[in-house]
Write an enzyme that holds these catalytic residues in place. Structure first.
Site, PDB file in Angstrom:
ATOM      1  N   SER A 120      41.338 -16.220  -3.681  1.00  0.00           N
ATOM      2  CA  SER A 120      41.228 -17.317  -4.400  1.00  0.00           C
ATOM      3  C   SER A 120      41.069 -16.957  -5.869  1.00  0.00           C
ATOM      4  O   SER A 120      40.377 -16.210  -6.154  1.00  0.00           O
ATOM      5  CB  SER A 120      39.990 -18.271  -3.994  1.00  0.00           C
ATOM      6  N   SER A 174      40.662 -10.478   3.306  1.00  0.00           N
ATOM      7  CA  SER A 174      41.711 -10.800   4.245  1.00  0.00           C
ATOM      8  C   SER A 174      42.835 -10.112   3.745  1.00  0.00           C
ATOM      9  O   SER A 174      43.454  -9.797   2.642  1.00  0.00           O
ATOM     10  CB  SER A 174      41.820 -12.297   4.329  1.00  0.00           C
ATOM     11  N   GLN A 182      37.865 -12.565  -4.205  1.00  0.00           N
ATOM     12  CA  GLN A 182      37.800 -11.830  -2.984  1.00  0.00           C
ATOM     13  C   GLN A 182      38.914 -11.128  -2.621  1.00  0.00           C
ATOM     14  O   GLN A 182      39.412 -11.905  -2.252  1.00  0.00           O
ATOM     15  CB  GLN A 182      36.781 -12.500  -1.995  1.00  0.00           C
ATOM     16  N   GLY A 183      38.997  -9.935  -2.213  1.00  0.00           N
ATOM     17  CA  GLY A 183      39.858  -9.214  -1.388  1.00  0.00           C
ATOM     18  C   GLY A 183      39.526  -8.639  -0.303  1.00  0.00           C
ATOM     19  O   GLY A 183      39.363  -7.434   0.075  1.00  0.00           O
ATOM     20  N   GLU A 230      28.144 -16.077   1.780  1.00  0.00           N
ATOM     21  CA  GLU A 230      29.272 -17.206   1.808  1.00  0.00           C
ATOM     22  C   GLU A 230      28.972 -17.933   2.684  1.00  0.00           C
ATOM     23  O   GLU A 230      29.309 -19.236   2.644  1.00  0.00           O
ATOM     24  CB  GLU A 230      30.378 -16.099   2.109  1.00  0.00           C
TER      25      GLU A 230
END
Length: 385
Positions: free
Chosen positions: A163, A131, A128-129, A246
């Site tokens: 992550s 933040s 996941q990109g 999520e």
């Protein structure tokens, strides 16, 4: 007989339990925590077993490659796999728990056909990109830019706390496609191949010494426009779908795991004499009640998701995320009380879990953000000025 389950559901539980009893002894040894390529292979190997046995994407819609299972069957699957000590989603939690479901809910038929089967088969890993160094809780202030150039976007910027980026094949990426638009309206949701030229990954080491997070640098990375999920500049709405998954259903297996840990804590306390402390017993009893309530909330959230269009969880996910984050931290603080001086050793699994639990009030939206969501969208309180 448990009369809360139908005969079909009881049969499903029995078949799953029998399959787990056969499959789990055949698994190879778990790799070292720092061996991320090994952990990727282990996690994807388990996913392939689930796929071949018909349990992968159990609750995903049939049109997305899933089995279209009922919410109750989904919950039974989570209960039984956790009870048996089966591997969880591991390195591909992003693909299985929120990127994949987002594509299933928002993607085109071509996008679903390209990206979902490899996730379910255990062929590809997603990260996941979202933040950025200066856009964490205030996600809408992200500055990674995507400039349209023909059939591609050219992307420059960086992401942080990504992550498993070092072993990922794809990234669900938020970019700013219209810097002149209001903050929430100039964002787009893209699927970026991690092997694209210009992508570089720098691992970040945690308190426990592990490196499951990374910072990702993007230097004029070209991503096809065809990889955009949703309309250009409509990425904030798509992101809310991702965050609904999520926060609403991605943690459900962990609630079962925490309830099991609570039982282990009680047994350990009885064995080492800590059970004689009435304050500790009351704390364990209260946690037992809290996680019981969280499991009921989980059942409600999963049921709501099963009844909604595209299987998207409702706003109750923020209530769950807020309560679960704090209950998990208290659980592992209590584990430290039970262990005593042993809780200072990084060789203890509960010690590592305690360090990990510190991140839960930040990950997937901080507790402060969740309180705002609950106040404004559920309770109808006015927004702060």
């Amino acid at each position: 007989m448990d009369l809360t389950y139908t005969e079909e559901e009881q049969d499903f539980r029995a078949r799953l339990r029998a399959w787990l009893a056969k499959a789990l002894p055949e698994l190879p040894a778990r790799p070292s925590p720092d061996d991320w390529p090994g952990r990727r292979a282990y996690d994807l190997g388990w996913q392939r077993r689930l796929y071949e046995a018909g349990y992968a994407g159990l609750h995903w819609p049939v049109e997305a490659g899933g089995r279209g299972a009922t919410p109750t069957q989904h919950l039974i699957f989570l209960e039984e796999t956790e009870r048996a000590g089966a591997p969880y989603v591991g390195a591909n939690f992003v693909g299985l728990l929120h990127a994949g479901p987002t594509v299933a809910a928002e993607g085109t038929a071509r996008q679903r056909a390209r990206w979902l089967p490899p996730v379910l088969r255990g062929d590809e890993v997603w990260c996941q990109g979202f933040s950025e160094p200066d856009a964490g809780s205030d996600l809408a202030s992200l500055r990674t830019r995507a400039v349209r150039d023909g059939d591609d976007y050219v992307i420059s910027g960086s992401k942080i706390w990504t992550s498993h980026a070092e072993v990922a094949d794809w990234c669900e990426l938020l970019v700013r496609t219209d810097p002149g638009a209001p903050r929430h309206r100039g964002i787009s949701w893209l699927a970026m191949p991690m092997d694209a030229p210009g992508v570089s990954v720098r691992p970040l080491r945690t308190l426990a010494g592990s490196a499951e997070f990374a910072q990702v640098f993007l230097d004029e990375v070209r991503v096809p426009v065809a990889n955009r999920v949703g309309a250009e500049n409509d990425g904030w709405r798509v992101t809310m779908v991702t965050l609904s998954f999520e926060r609403g259903t991605a943690f459900v297996g962990e609630v079962v795991a925490c309830r099991r840990t609570l039982g282990e804590l009680a047994r350990t306390a009885k064995a080492n004499g800590r059970w004689d402390d009435p304050v500790l017993r009351r704390r364990l009893g209260r946690l037992y009640g809290e996680f019981g309530a969280l499991w009921r909330l989980t059942q409600w959230n999963v049921g709501e998701a099963g009844r909604s269009a595209g299987g998207v969880p409702g706003i109750g996910g923020s209530v769950f995320k807020l309560a679960y984050s704090h209950a998990r931290q208290e659980l592992y603080d209590t584990a430290a009380e039970v262990l005593g001086a042993q809780s200072l050793s990084l060789e203890e699994e509960w010690t590592l879990d305690r360090l990990s639990s510190l991140s839960y009030t930040i990950a997937a939206g901080t507790s402060q953000i969740q309180r705002n969501i609950v106040a404004e969208r559920i309770l109808g309180l006015p927004k702060g000025r």
